[in-house]
Design an enzyme around this catalytic site. Structure first.
Site, mmCIF file in Angstrom:
data_model
loop_
_atom_site.group_PDB
_atom_site.id
_atom_site.type_symbol
_atom_site.label_atom_id
_atom_site.label_comp_id
_atom_site.label_asym_id
_atom_site.label_seq_id
_atom_site.Cartn_x
_atom_site.Cartn_y
_atom_site.Cartn_z
ATOM 1 N N GLU A 66 0.833 -1.202 0.000
ATOM 2 C CA GLU A 66 0.000 0.000 0.000
ATOM 3 C C GLU A 66 0.870 1.255 0.000
ATOM 4 O O GLU A 66 0.661 2.180 -0.800
ATOM 5 C CB GLU A 66 -0.899 -0.016 1.229
ATOM 6 C CG GLU A 66 -1.639 1.276 1.514
ATOM 7 C CD GLU A 66 -2.297 1.230 2.891
ATOM 8 O OE1 GLU A 66 -3.441 0.757 2.958
ATOM 9 O OE2 GLU A 66 -1.663 1.641 3.875
ATOM 10 N N ASP A 242 -5.448 -4.480 -3.783
ATOM 11 C CA ASP A 242 -5.793 -3.061 -3.904
ATOM 12 C C ASP A 242 -4.540 -2.216 -4.095
ATOM 13 O O ASP A 242 -4.576 -1.186 -4.772
ATOM 14 C CB ASP A 242 -6.580 -2.580 -2.686
ATOM 15 C CG ASP A 242 -5.749 -2.522 -1.416
ATOM 16 O OD1 ASP A 242 -4.978 -3.472 -1.173
ATOM 17 O OD2 ASP A 242 -5.876 -1.545 -0.662
#
Length: 637
Positions: A66, A242
C-alpha cells in the site's frame, strides 16, 4: 526582470504553479526531507515515521505494498508539476527491488490443473491449525499457462504485502532469498495474518515468508496454520490486490501527464512493467480454490471449475502463492480469494488495463477480463449502495471461508450468485466499520467518471456525494470526518449510520480528492467547495513533518493480549522470544520495550488512560500531498 526570468524559466522547465500545487510541493518536500525519516537508508518508504505503531503492520518501520503504491502515485504528480518523471521511475525501481519477491525457485513445478490442497478457514485462531483435505474438489487455474506464454517465465510479478524494513524480527530473508538472519540490516519480507476473521493484529504470530525451519518450532511456523502429516520447508507470499491496482491507477496518470509534456519515452520501460503487474493482478478475480463462482455451497458439493467459470471478476482481498524449497520437492501452489470488499474495487485500474494501449497487458485474455471486471465492479457499487448513499461491505463466493450455507436471508438477493457480507474477511474490528474505505474506493470511481463521463458511475457518485457532504463537519475552518460506521439490513435494503467522528488526515484528504474529481466532471460547485474546505482545514495543521493531528489510539490497551498457541507447541524468534501457550502480543515482540515511547504503553498497562500520540503514516501524508496536487491540477489557475 529577475521575476520575469524566473517565470519564464519555470515555464520552460514545465513547472506548474498555483496555491494547491504549491501546497503539494511543500508537502512533497517534507516527505522527502531525510531529517523527517519517512524513508529507510535503502529508500524504502516506512509505514510511519514513528516505530510504536500497531495497525495492520505491527511496527511503524515495517512497510506495505500500500505504501509503495502511494509513493508511486505521489511521484506521478511530481512528474506533472516538474515535467521530470525520473522520481516516478526511481519509486518503481525501489518497489521492484524490495517488495516484488525475487525468490520463487520451484514455481516451475506448479500444476495449474491442481492449484492447491484445500483447507477450511476457521472462525477463531483457537481452531487452527486447519487440516488440509485432499478430498475436497478444486478447480483449474486458467491464467498460469497464459501468463507463462506471454512473459516466458515461471514467476509471479506481484508485490508481497509486507516488508520488515529494519529487520526488527530478525528473519532477514534478504528480499525473498531466504538468507540472512538477525545480523542483516536491510529489508526482509514477512507475513502476519493467517488464522481467520477474528485474528486481529493483536492475535497474530508473525512468520517468515521463507520458512526453512530455522526459527519457530520443529516445523518452523507452518504447523500453527495448517494441519498435515508432514511439513516441507517452503517459500510463500501474499498479495494485497488493492495496492497493486493503485500502482496501475497511478501509472495511468503518469502516462497521461508524461505524454502531455512530451516525455513519455522517459517512463515507457516502467509502464511496461506496471502493465505486467496488472496482468498478474487478475489472480484477484478468482475464487480461492478455483471453484465455480455462484451459489457455491458445500465444499464437497461445489465443484472445481474449468476456464473462467471460477472468476468473479472483482478485486478480492488477497491472492497467494508458494512452493517447496529446492532439494525438498519441485511443487508449488496458487490460491485466489472468493471474498471481495467494496473498498478494494478500482474501476480506474480496470479501465486503464482494458483501454489504454500503453497499459494493455500481454496476456491473451487480459483485456477481455479487465473489460468484464470494469462492468462487474460498477454493478457491485450499485448492489452495495445504501439508500443513504454509502457502500456496504462486500460479497463472497465462500461463506465463512469454507463454502458453508449462508443464512436464508442472504440467499434471496445475491450478486451473480455471491453472498452479501457486511464485514468480509475480518471482524476485529469489522472490516467495513472504518469510514476510510468509503473515499478510498469512491475516489477511484470518481477518477473513472472524470475521465469517461460514464452515466452509471455518475448516478452512483451523485448519491454518495450527497451523503458524504451531509456527513462532513466543516466549521470555523476546522473539520471532523466520520470514523466508525454501523450497518443494518441486507440487499436491497441496507442502511448505514455514523457512530463516531474523528479528525483523520488520510480519510479527509481522500474524501476531498473524491469530491474534487466529481466536481470537475459534473460541475457540482458544492462538492468543489467542500473539497476545498477540507484541504484548507488540513493545511492549518501543517508542521515541519507534514500534517500533524494528535490522536488517541483506542486499541493501545491490548499490548498484553494473549496470542493463541496450541498447548505443547513451543518455538522461538530470532531474538530468543519464546512462542508457547503463554504467549502475548508484547511477549513475542519484546523489542517494543526498547522503543522511545514505551513508557506511554507501560502507563496504560498500569491502569492509566490512553494518551495522545502523533503518527505520521506514509500513506496518509502522501494522500494529503496527492489531494493537494489533484485539486491544483483540476482547479488551480
Amino acid at each position: 526582470m529577475k521575476i520575469a526570468a524566473i517565470i519564464l524559466l519555470g515555464l520552460a522547465a514545465g513547472i506548474q504553479a498555483g496555491t494547491y500545487l504549491d501546497r503539494f510541493k511543500e508537502q512533497y518536500e517534507k516527505i522527502h526531507n531525510s531529517a523527517n525519516g519517512y524513508f529507510s537508508k535503502e529508500g524504502v518508504p516506512y509505514h510511519a515515521i514513528e516505530t510504536l505503531v500497531v495497525e495492520a503492520p505491527d511496527h511503524g518501520h515495517e512497510t506495505t505494498s500500500e505504501a509503495y503504491s502511494y509513493y508511486l502515485w505521489m511521484e506521478a504528480i511530481n512528474g506533472y508539476v516538474t515535467g521530470d518523471f525520473s522520481s516516478f521511475n526511481t519509486a518503481w525501481n525501489n518497489l521492484e527491488t524490495y517488495i516484488i519477491p525475487t525468490y520463487q525457485p520451484t514455481l516451475g513445478g506448479y500444476n495449474p490443473s491442481s492449484p492447491a490442497t484445500y483447507a477450511d478457514e476457521k472462525d477463531t485462531p483457537q481452531e487452527y491449525p486447519s487440516p488440509m483435505e485432499s478430498g475436497v474438489p478444486v478447480g483449474q487455474d486458467p491464467l498460469y499457462s497464459e501468463l507463462k506464454s506471454a512473459y516466458g517465465q515461471d514467476f509471479m510479478y506481484s508485490m508481497h504485502w509486507m516488508l520488515d524494513v529494519d529487520n526488527i524480527y530478525g528473519f532477514g530473508d534478504a528480499q525473498g532469498q531466504c538468507e540472512g538472519g538477525p545480523e542483516q540490516s536491510g529489508p526482509s519480507l514477512i507475513n502476519t495474518f493467517q488464522r481467520g476473521p477474528q485474528e486481529s493484529v493483536w492475535r497474530t504470530i508473525p512468520q517468515p515468508t521463507c520458512d526453512v525451519f530455522k526459527y519457530g518450532g520443529n516445523n518452523g511456523f507452518l504447523d500453527l496454520f495448517v494441519g498435515d502429516n508432514s511439513y516441507t520447508p517452503q517459500w510463500k507470499y501474499t498479495a494485497a490486490p488493492d495496492a497493486d491496482a493503485r500502482a496501475v491507477q497511478a501509472t495511468y496518470w503518469a502516462v497521461q501527464w508524461a505524454k502531455e509534456k512530451g516525455v513519455y519515452s522517459s517512463i515507457s520501460e516502467t509502464v511496461s512493467k506496471v502493465s505486467k503487474m496488472g496482468d498478474y493482478l487478475r489472480y484477484a478475480m478468482f475464487d480461492k480454490y478455483f471453484k465455480k463462482v455462484g451459489n457455491c455451497v458445500g465444499k464437497y458439493d461445489c465443484q472445481g471449475a474449468t476456464g473462467k467459470d471460477s472468476a468473479h471478476y472483482l478485486i478480492s482481498w488477497y491472492f497467494a502463492w508458494g512452493g517447496a524449497m529446492p532439494n525438498y520437492g519441485n511443487w508449488a501452489w496458487v490460491i485466489g480469494d472468493g471474498a471481495s470488499h467494496f473498498g478494494y474495487q478500482n474501476p480506474m485500474t480496470a479501465y486503464a488495463l482494458s483501454t489504454v494501449d500503453e497499459l494493455k497487458p500481454k496476456g491473451a485474455t487480459a483485456v477481455e477480463d479487465w473489460t468484464t471486471s470494469l462492468e462487474r465492479q460498477l454493478e457491485l457499487y450499485e448492489y452495495l449502495q445504501t439508500s443513504e448513499g454509502a457502500f456496504a461491505g462486500g460479497v463472497t463466493n465462500s461463506w465463512k471461508g469454507r463454502y458453508d450455507t449462508p443464512d436464508s436471508n442472504l440467499t434471496a438477493d445475491t450478486f451473480h450468485g455471491l453472498f452479501y457480507d457486511w464485514e468480509p474477511v475480518y471482524h476485529d474490528p469489522p472490516s467495513n466499520r472504518w469510514f476510510g474505505m468509503q473515499p478510498w474506493s469512491t475516489d477511484r470511481l470518481a477518477q473513472y467518471y472524470y475521465e469517461t463521463k460514464d452515466s452509471k458511475a455518475e448516478a452512483i457518485l451523485k448519491k454518495w456525494v450527497a451523503w458524504v457532504i451531509s456527513a462532513i463537519k466543516l466549521e470555523n475552518g476546522d473539520f471532523q470526518m466520520p470514523d466508525h460506521l454501523t450497518w443494518s439490513g441486507n440487499p436491497p435494503d441496507i442502511h448505514v449510520s455514523i457512530g463516531v467522528y474523528t479528525k483523520e488526515i488520510g480519510t479527509a484528504s481522500a474524501t476531498a480528492r473524491t469530491l474534487a474529481y466529481y466536481a470537475a466532471g459534473s460541475g457540482d460547485e458544492e462538492a468543489k467547495t467542500v473539497a476545498k474546505g477540507l484541504l484548507d482545514a488540513l493545511y492549518k495543521y501543517a508542521t515541519d513533518k507534514g500534517i500533524t493531528i494528535p490522536e488517541t489510539p483506542d486499541q493501545y490497551g491490548r499490548f498484553e493480549e494473549p496470542v493463541y498457541v496450541p498447548s505443547g507447541w513451543t518455538g522461538t524468534y530470532p531474538n530468543g522470544d519464546v512462542i508457547d501457550s503463554s504467549a502475548t502480543f508484547i511477549g513475542i515482540r519484546s523489542w517494543f520495550k526498547n522503543d522511545a515511547q514505551w513508557s506511554k504503553i507501560e502507563a496504560i498497562l498500569n491502569g492509566g488512560e490512553i494518551p495522545e500520540f502523533e503518527f505520521h503514516r506514509f500513506w496518509a501524508q502522501t494522500d494529503v500531498a496527492i489531494a493537494f496536487g489533484t485539486y491544483g491540477i483540476l482547479f488551480d489557475e
